[in-house]
Design a protein around this motif. Structure first.
Motif, short mmCIF file in Angstrom:
data_model
loop_
_atom_site.label_atom_id
_atom_site.label_comp_id
_atom_site.label_asym_id
_atom_site.label_seq_id
_atom_site.Cartn_x
_atom_site.Cartn_y
_atom_site.Cartn_z
N ASP A 1 0.81 -1.22 0.00
CA ASP A 1 0.00 0.00 0.00
C ASP A 1 0.85 1.27 0.00
N GLY A 2 2.14 1.12 0.25
CA GLY A 2 3.02 2.29 0.20
C GLY A 2 3.02 3.16 1.44
N ALA A 3 2.60 2.62 2.58
CA ALA A 3 2.59 3.43 3.81
C ALA A 3 4.01 3.81 4.21
N GLY A 4 4.17 5.07 4.62
CA GLY A 4 5.46 5.54 5.09
C GLY A 4 5.57 5.55 6.61
N ALA A 5 4.45 5.37 7.28
CA ALA A 5 4.42 5.26 8.74
C ALA A 5 3.21 4.39 9.08
N ILE A 6 3.25 3.81 10.27
CA ILE A 6 2.18 2.90 10.70
C ILE A 6 1.55 3.45 11.98
N VAL A 7 0.23 3.45 12.03
CA VAL A 7 -0.49 3.75 13.27
C VAL A 7 -1.06 2.43 13.80
N MET A 8 -0.79 2.15 15.07
CA MET A 8 -1.36 0.95 15.69
C MET A 8 -2.80 1.27 16.09
N GLY A 9 -3.75 0.63 15.44
CA GLY A 9 -5.15 1.03 15.60
C GLY A 9 -5.83 0.44 16.81
N CYS A 10 -5.22 0.57 17.95
CA CYS A 10 -5.75 -0.03 19.17
C CYS A 10 -5.01 0.60 20.35
N ALA A 11 -5.68 0.69 21.49
CA ALA A 11 -5.05 1.35 22.62
C ALA A 11 -4.09 0.45 23.38
N GLY A 12 -4.16 -0.84 23.18
CA GLY A 12 -3.43 -1.70 24.09
C GLY A 12 -2.17 -2.36 23.54
N MET A 13 -1.50 -1.72 22.61
CA MET A 13 -0.40 -2.42 21.95
C MET A 13 0.94 -1.70 22.05
N ALA A 14 1.01 -0.74 22.93
CA ALA A 14 2.21 0.08 23.00
C ALA A 14 3.47 -0.77 23.21
#
Lengths: 220, 220, 220, 220, 220, 220
Positions: A173-186
């Protein structure tokens, strides 16, 4: 003079998640800065997975915020930003949503961002929200882990699966950064970033950092 | 273990501006957090007003960043975000632009934002940049102070003029938050916010807060 | 074989409004078509004006819909489309929001539409929703009546004020059609249309017509 | 008092298609509602496949509408909405295009819609039209059947092919609802919907339902 | 070897307009370049003002182009680009529309463009077309002369009015370049540009220059 | 009276590229039109591949343009349009960028365009620029050759690879025209167009044709 307080609210009633937030936010709890306090929304469901889960916590979050007299800012720590607008209406103090802040922070690191969702069913809700925020032009894609919350909580398999999904976001998809779409994965953030070699954003950390700046700067 | 360092670069050669940045960022200089250091780009023009000013500092900024071995992140403290992409290309460390961060931070506080520019001529450049970032959907408007840099530096008259322009952005254009479109106006932030009764963002502070979060969280 | 039923839900608890909906929808209550039934959400506030009002009825609307076994489709008759997505999640039967249908119907009548809101404070919420639906490109403008709900309910003065606001939308903003941004104004539709000489859409009527088509056609 | 009349115009000269429209619209022909009448544009080509076909019927449609004194509204029953704007210019009575109404109706049922086109060559025209309407943000994708009109008319094979294409739109492109991109396929709507388990919109039915609401409500 | 030919078609039947096009395009008629030939569409109305005028010339333009064997490219010289897509479908030779080329050329000269329309009623059609082309982000505004075609043809008063309207586009709407939204005004281009001090584009000249490049370069 | 001059600037210091531009532009060098002169930016790098290459030539281009007294217009012949805005700021004479003109010209030939980039790493820069220009709605896709500049310069293998990439843009991404995303490939334009059977635009030729029209028409 006492430290101002940022209240990070876990809208689900799973206190293990709240404990995880505390751990994830410790680095932002500076001795001479605002106190970062985490709390659990007692009325919340055990996990927030459906639209009903999201909508059912909106008014309880509003009440929690209205009844709180000690915080200088709030962070709603669920990637659906439940109740964000109704909470903002109820207070003059700033309220941050982690989805909003996670995505905006990713935009400071790359041209386009990808999102890792826990479940396929959440993706439409997330996309609708990105459209609401006017941020679709920068989305590379969103892909699901397709694991149960229980599975994601358990450990190593989760990281491996996140790396697989993150790699698809980056390479296909060509993403240059990733957002973790959940609060509990830090706790998986660094491992994922090391594997993917592009910035990975934990949204609760991102939102709390923005809250920290806002609170600290408004005192001076 | 030594503190990591965030290097905030004033791309113009006016050291009074750099001194003002230092003052504005003191609240973010936590004893147990990253050090916030400000520096002046020696090769910069005395003020950055034209596209030529913007483009002439891009490569010097790149060289400054490449030759620096001690900073963990950089902030380019000019509202035109000069050299942002070429600096990002030159390092794996995060580089933040204050226009980008100022606008993104404003979006966490309101549906739409307004921008106060120093000069009319900068507005087209700023709009072009907002279009580049894909953020036009949230812009309420941008309006100029139409003062010289010398005038804006002098004091009270500047605040009065900013309030007048900010009020037009709020009342005529519908802005829900204001971004101060210049690096040197942090000292007026609170006065403007008090007068307008909507959030006012100083972009250098906003960018440095985002840099702080990024640096601090990547250590842990 | 019994007639299928479309349940139009007034999410506020003001039964005068519900009665007004019944009157407004009578023309769509064909003897050989679906029955149009109107009901009042008992738990609703007396009027829906704030975001808190909107969010507080979402889950009650969901429960009403889930507990109903007789309707073939639902219409949520409040111009903020409260609970629309959570209701859709809770049933396989179609759920229509009047804001969504009002705007989409206006788009069949003109290049651009204008919206008349009761109150200034609702406009940001409406704009945010238009952005969420991806429909901003066709918006000419939204302007408020700035009357209390009590005042709008009283009569002639309301029509005069609506004509004044509608004229501004038409002549200054270039609207080619007008959406009445409230559920309780159908009785003024024709008067407003006659005065403005452009199509005026009552959103509850528009949504119920779309529901009627959907229900009637799914039977065959 | 006589019933008002909605005139549904098949712009091609194939009367079998017109007969199919009549069948598809019978459910909307309420005894106490407007009469739904279907007619064939005598000057039309046998099928509308090319841009030349589309443009060649624009003025004949305008003339038909201008010479008609009995209809209260018109529906142009071809998925390219030929002559829609020139017809609207020629009358104060509402004119509905089935592509426009089909897509808008799909947007009341799902976040994103997919379109099944008869032929590959039509897709660019359809996309251009979606861009003209400002509705691209909600398009999941459009895919062709790649069958001749004769083949699509023949029956079972058509449904199987539509299911295959619809499944790709749903599963690969993420469509939440399907618009049948042709006027002559209403008889397959239910079969397709049953197979795909997401809403399927027949555009002529959708447009006629919107016309029905408009006509019926303007009388009262 | 003979010169290739670019056929510029005036779709209205006013030969004075065609003569004006010839004059306006003379500078592009290089001895060693393509011949620029202008012709009048005999079937055209005397002026193209309404949607009916636009749509009525689409098929005659298609036939003219299909029956022409000598031109290497075509320019349709009416600011509504009548028949552009149907003409392109009918030939492999390039077909240029002056509205499209006028706007695209303006975009090479400034951040935003303004359009001067003859009549208010044309503006919606032009905006719809800009949306179709996906070019709305660069539009500053469009304003009408509100003169009859006869008046605009007469002379000095037209230039004064154009300057007044152009000034409003520049100063109130922020246009950085102006497109003359009509085929017959090339003679006023320089006067308008001198008065406004921003680039002014005659769309027929712009389109013919693009045609010239395309034809000349395809030979080599 | 002497011929006006269009100065085409190769911002890299490879004079073989400049020679190639001269060849490619010969067809536009009409005896009775503006002179097309090509020059090499002495300070330029040997090739422009990185953001640093792009930004390092901005100010040298500005100085070249400011010191030139003889040209009536300028073309910057690198597909990243380096220094375009700073050059425009420095002169009242028109300055054309080949990326901008290449894409705008492609939009006169097809609904959507595809771009062939030399290297993967340039694509994000190009996309960012398309977003800045507000032209993303018409982009079908961009794909890289993934060849070194040396390889692309060598010949036949380049054409074969371009045809392969162009075919993917046409068939998989749906591009209706192709822009060659590099200044040095004009000699392959016809071969690529013959193979793909859709328009192929050489951006330097496109920009010079637009410059030619602008210069020639401003004289008259």
């Amino acid at each position: 003079m006492s430290r101002p307080r940022i209240l990070v609210i876990n809208p689900n009633s799973n206190t293990t998640v709240t404990k995880g937030l505390e751990d994830a936010l410790k680095p932002l709890n500076f001795a001479d800065g605002p106190e970062i306090a985490c709390t659990t929304l007692a009325e919340g469901p055990y996990g927030i997975e459906s639209q009903a889960d999201v909508d059912s916590v909106a008014m309880p979050l509003r009440r929690l915020i209205e009844s709180d007299n000690s915080a200088s800012a709030f962070v709603i720590a669920c990637y659906s930003d439940p109740g964000l607008h109704v909470c903002r209406e109820g207070t003059d103090r700033p309220v941050f949503g982690i989805a909003e802040c996670g995505v905006l922070t990713a935009m400071t690191r790359a041209e386009t961002f990808g999102v890792i969702a826990i479940a396929q069913r959440s993706i439409r809700r997330h996309i609708r929200y990105l459209r609401q925020m006017g941020l679709m032009d920068r989305l590379a894609g969103e892909r699901p882990l397709n694991m149960s919350v229980a599975e994601t909580a358990s450990g190593e398999g989760t990281l491996a699966k996140m790396i697989e999904v993150g790699r698809a976001l980056k390479e296909e998809d060509g993403a240059g950064a990733i957002v973790m779409g959940c609060a509990g994965m830090a706790r998986l953030r660094r491992g994922l970033e090391d594997a993917l070699q592009i910035p990975v954003i934990d949204p609760t950390q991102a939102a709390t950092a923005m809250a920290l700046g806002t609170v600290q700067l408004s005192r001076n």
